[in-house]
Design a protein around this motif. Structure first.
Motif, PDB file in Angstrom:
ATOM      1  N   ILE A  76       0.845  -1.204   0.000  1.00 44.03           N
ATOM      2  CA  ILE A  76       0.000   0.000   0.000  1.00 44.03           C
ATOM      3  C   ILE A  76       0.881   1.255   0.000  1.00 44.03           C
ATOM      4  CG2 ILE A  76      -1.885   1.210   1.149  1.00 44.03           C
ATOM      5  CD1 ILE A  76      -2.610  -1.600   0.224  1.00 44.03           C
ATOM      6  N   VAL A 128      -1.472   6.704   1.088  1.00 44.91           N
ATOM      7  CA  VAL A 128      -2.777   6.164   1.485  1.00 44.91           C
ATOM      8  C   VAL A 128      -2.751   5.771   2.958  1.00 44.91           C
ATOM      9  CG1 VAL A 128      -4.473   4.326   1.084  1.00 44.91           C
ATOM     10  CG2 VAL A 128      -3.262   5.351  -0.857  1.00 44.91           C
ATOM     11  N   LYS A 162      -2.750   9.010   5.167  1.00 45.54           N
ATOM     12  CA  LYS A 162      -3.660  10.084   4.786  1.00 45.54           C
ATOM     13  C   LYS A 162      -4.433  10.599   5.999  1.00 45.54           C
ATOM     14  CE  LYS A 162      -7.313  11.222   1.483  1.00 45.54           C
ATOM     15  NZ  LYS A 162      -8.187  10.740   0.389  1.00 45.54           N
ATOM     16  N   LEU A 174     -10.604   8.353   3.694  1.00 42.50           N
ATOM     17  CA  LEU A 174     -10.197   7.676   2.467  1.00 42.50           C
ATOM     18  C   LEU A 174     -11.324   7.685   1.444  1.00 42.50           C
ATOM     19  CD1 LEU A 174      -8.470   4.491   3.977  1.00 42.50           C
ATOM     20  CD2 LEU A 174      -7.339   6.518   3.078  1.00 42.50           C
ATOM     21  N   THR A 175     -10.943   7.759   0.184  1.00 43.75           N
ATOM     22  CA  THR A 175     -11.941   7.609  -0.878  1.00 43.75           C
ATOM     23  C   THR A 175     -12.320   6.132  -0.985  1.00 43.75           C
ATOM     24  OG1 THR A 175     -10.288   7.191  -2.611  1.00 43.75           O
ATOM     25  CG2 THR A 175     -10.859   9.500  -2.141  1.00 43.75           C
ATOM     26  N   GLU A 215     -12.014   4.215  -3.528  1.00 41.97           N
ATOM     27  CA  GLU A 215     -10.932   3.487  -4.206  1.00 41.97           C
ATOM     28  C   GLU A 215      -9.768   3.216  -3.253  1.00 41.97           C
ATOM     29  OE1 GLU A 215     -12.344   6.243  -5.305  1.00 41.97           O
ATOM     30  OE2 GLU A 215     -13.492   5.482  -7.041  1.00 41.97           O
ATOM     31  N   GLU A 216      -9.450   4.193  -2.418  1.00 41.66           N
ATOM     32  CA  GLU A 216      -8.350   4.024  -1.464  1.00 41.66           C
ATOM     33  C   GLU A 216      -8.683   2.967  -0.424  1.00 41.66           C
ATOM     34  OE1 GLU A 216      -6.436   8.550  -1.557  1.00 41.66           O
ATOM     35  OE2 GLU A 216      -8.120   8.070  -0.211  1.00 41.66           O
ATOM     36  N   TYR A 217      -9.946   2.964   0.013  1.00 43.64           N
ATOM     37  CA  TYR A 217     -10.367   1.970   0.998  1.00 43.64           C
ATOM     38  C   TYR A 217     -10.296   0.562   0.400  1.00 43.64           C
ATOM     39  CZ  TYR A 217     -13.156  -0.547   4.435  1.00 43.64           C
ATOM     40  OH  TYR A 217     -13.593  -1.450   5.373  1.00 43.64           O
ATOM     41  N   LEU A 230      -8.286  -0.366  -1.865  1.00 36.95           N
ATOM     42  CA  LEU A 230      -6.856  -0.691  -1.938  1.00 36.95           C
ATOM     43  C   LEU A 230      -6.347  -1.169  -0.580  1.00 36.95           C
ATOM     44  CD1 LEU A 230      -4.225  -0.717  -3.544  1.00 36.95           C
ATOM     45  CD2 LEU A 230      -3.910   1.695  -2.930  1.00 36.95           C
TER      46      LEU A 230
END
Length: 400
Positions: free
Chosen positions: A257, A261, A264, A268-269, A271-273, A275
Motif C-alpha cells: 500500500i 494512502v 492520509k 479515504l476515498t 478506491e483508497e479503501y 486498496l
C-alpha cells in the motif's frame, strides 16, 4: 495439525530409513558379487580353495536385483522396505550357510540383529532378531554341516552369542533416536531463528511506512496471545507460537500500500479503501510463499472478517472464520482504538473495552468477547509498557 518439529522429525526419519535400506542392499550387492567372483575363479581354475555352491550365492544375488528394480520403479514405502530388507538378510544368511562351504557359516546369522538394530525401531529389532534366532537354531539342528563334531553345547553357545549381540543391538535404537532428535532440534532452532529474523525485518518494513503504527504489530501479537491463553485450544505451545507470529505479520500485506494512502489524515476515498482492503490477500499470499510461514496464512488472511459476515476479504462469518483470525480481529481493533492515528486521537483502554463489548455478536466472536474482563489487566499492562517505550523513543529522537 502436526507441529513443525514433528513434521520435520518424521520427514527426516523417513528419509533416513529409506537411505539406510538402500545402503544395506547396495553393500549386500557388492558382497555377493565379490563372493561369487572369488569362488567362481577358484572353481574354474579347479584349485582346492573353495567349497562354495555358486547356485546358493546366485539366488540371493538375483533376488536382490529384483528388489532394487522394484524400489526404483514403485518407490516402495520406507516401512515396507525395512521388512523386505530384513527378510532378505535372513534369506541371505540361509543361502550362505548352505552355499559358502564355510564351517562357521552359522556366524552369518549374527549379522541379522546388528543390521536390524540400525533402523532404530525396537519392534523391527525384536521381530527379526527372533526370526533370525529361530532360523539359525533350526538349520544348525537339522544340518550342523560338520558331522560328529557339532553337539548341544555348540548349539547353546551359538544361541548365547546371538543373545549377546541382540542385546548389544538394543542400544543402537536409543543412540539413533538421540541423534535424530539432536539434529532435528538444531535444524528447528536454526529455522526458528531465521523465521524470527524474517518476521522482524517485515515488521520494520511495514512500520517504517507509517510512524503512527510504530509497535502496532508487537502489541497486537501480545494482546492476542494473552487472550488465547484463556482458551483450551491454545494450551499447545506450537499453536500459541503460530498465533504470536500471525499477530506480528497480520499487516504484512500493507507493504503493497502506498504511504500516501496509509498516512492520509483525511477520510479515504472508496478506491483508497478498496486498496487498503487488499492487504489481507497480499499478506496471505506472501506468508504462503515463504518457507516456514505458510501456517500463518489463516490469521493473516482472515483477521478482518466479521462475525456477522460483513467483513473482508471473503465475507466468512461465525465459526467459518479461523479461531486465530477471530482472536487477532479483537486484538487488532483494541490496539487501533487505543493508538493515535493521523486522523484521530487515541481512546482510553476502558472505552476501548466497552466498544469491543458493544460489537459482540456483530463484528466479534461473542464467546471471545466474554473473556475481555479476564484479560483487561494484562492488556492494560501491555498498553502501559509499550506507551512508556514509545514516549521514551519519541523523546530520544525528538519526535514529539
Amino acid at each position: 495439525m502436526l507441529n513443525e518439529r514433528k513434521k520435520l522429525l518424521h520427514s527426516y526419519y523417513q528419509s533416513h530409513q529409506r537411505n539406510l535400506s538402500l545402503n544395506i542392499l547396495r553393500i549386500a550387492l557388492i558382497y555377493l558379487l565379490l563372493s561369487i567372483s572369488w569362488n567362481a575363479i577358484f572353481l574354474m581354475l579347479e584349485v582346492p580353495y573353495s567349497r562354495a555352491n555358486i547356485y546358493f550365492l546366485l539366488l540371493p544375488f538375483f533376488l536382490l536385483l529384483i528388489m532394487l528394480a522394484a524400489n526404483h520403479k514403485y518407490k516402495v514405502k520406507p516401512i515396507v522396505m525395512q521388512h523386505m530388507v530384513n527378510l532378505f538378510l535372513v534369506f541371505v544368511a540361509c543361502c550362505l550357510y548352505y552355499g559358502s562351504g564355510y564351517r562357521e557359516a552359522w556366524g552369518y546369522f549374527l549379522a541379522v540383529p546388528i543390521l536390524a538394530g540400525l533402523y532404530g525401531n525396537l519392534r523391527i529389532l525384536f521381530l527379526y532378531s527372533t526370526v533370525g534366532l529361530i532360523t539359525m537354531f533350526t538349520v544348525s539342528y537339522i544340518d550342523p554341516l560338520v558331522k560328529d563334531v557339532f553337539d548341544a553345547i555348540d548349539l547353546s553357545n551359538r544361541v548365547l552369542l546371538y543373545f549377546v549381540l541382540g542385546t548389544f543391538s538394543y542400544l543402537l535404537p536409543k543412540q539413533l533416536n538421540q541423534l535424530y532428535n539432536n539434529q532435528v532440534s538444531m535444524i528447528i532452532n536454526s529455522m526458528e531463528t531465521t523465521i524470527e529474523q524474517v518476521v522482524k525485518t517485515f515488521i520494520i518494513s511495514i512500520e517504517a511506512k507509517d510512524s503512527y503504527t510504530f509497535g502496532h504489530s508487537e502489541r497486537v501479537s501480545k494482546y492476542a496471545v494473552e487472550l488465547a491463553l484463556r482458551l483450551p485450544e491454545f494450551q499447545d505451545k506450537m499453536r500459541l507460537e503460530t498465533l504470536r507470529l500471525s499477530g506480528l505479520l497480520h499487516d504484512i500485506g500493507k507493504i503493497n500500500i502506498p504511504e500516501a494512502v496509509l498516512t492520509k489524515p483525511t477520510k479515504l476515498t472508496e478506491e483508497e479503501y478498496e486498496l487498503i482492503k487488499t492487504h489481507t490477500i497480499v499478506g496471505g499470499r506472501m506468508v504462503e510463499k515463504i518457507s516456514g510461514l505458510g501456517h500463518l496464512k489463516p490469521g493473516v488472511l482472515f483477521h478482518h472478517e466479521r462475525w456477522d459476515g460483513k467483513g473482508y476479504p471473503t465475507g466468512a462469518k461465525g465459526l467459518e472464520i479461523p479461531l486465530e483470525a477471530r482472536i487477532l480481529s479483537i486484538a487488532d481493533t483494541f490496539d487501533a482504538i487505543t493508538s493515535s492515528r493521523s486522523y484521530r486521537p487515541a481512546t482510553s483502554t476502558t472505552d476501548a473495552i466497552e466498544r469491543l463489548k458493544a460489537d459482540s455478536g456483530t463484528q466479534f466472536d461473542p464467546d471471545l468477547i466474554m473473556l475481555l474482563d479476564e484479560v483487561m489487566m494484562s492488556w492494560r499492562r501491555i498498553y502501559k509498557e509499550y506507551n512508556e517505550d514509545l514516549t521514551e523513543f519519541e523523546t530520544l529522537f525528538d519526535l514529539t
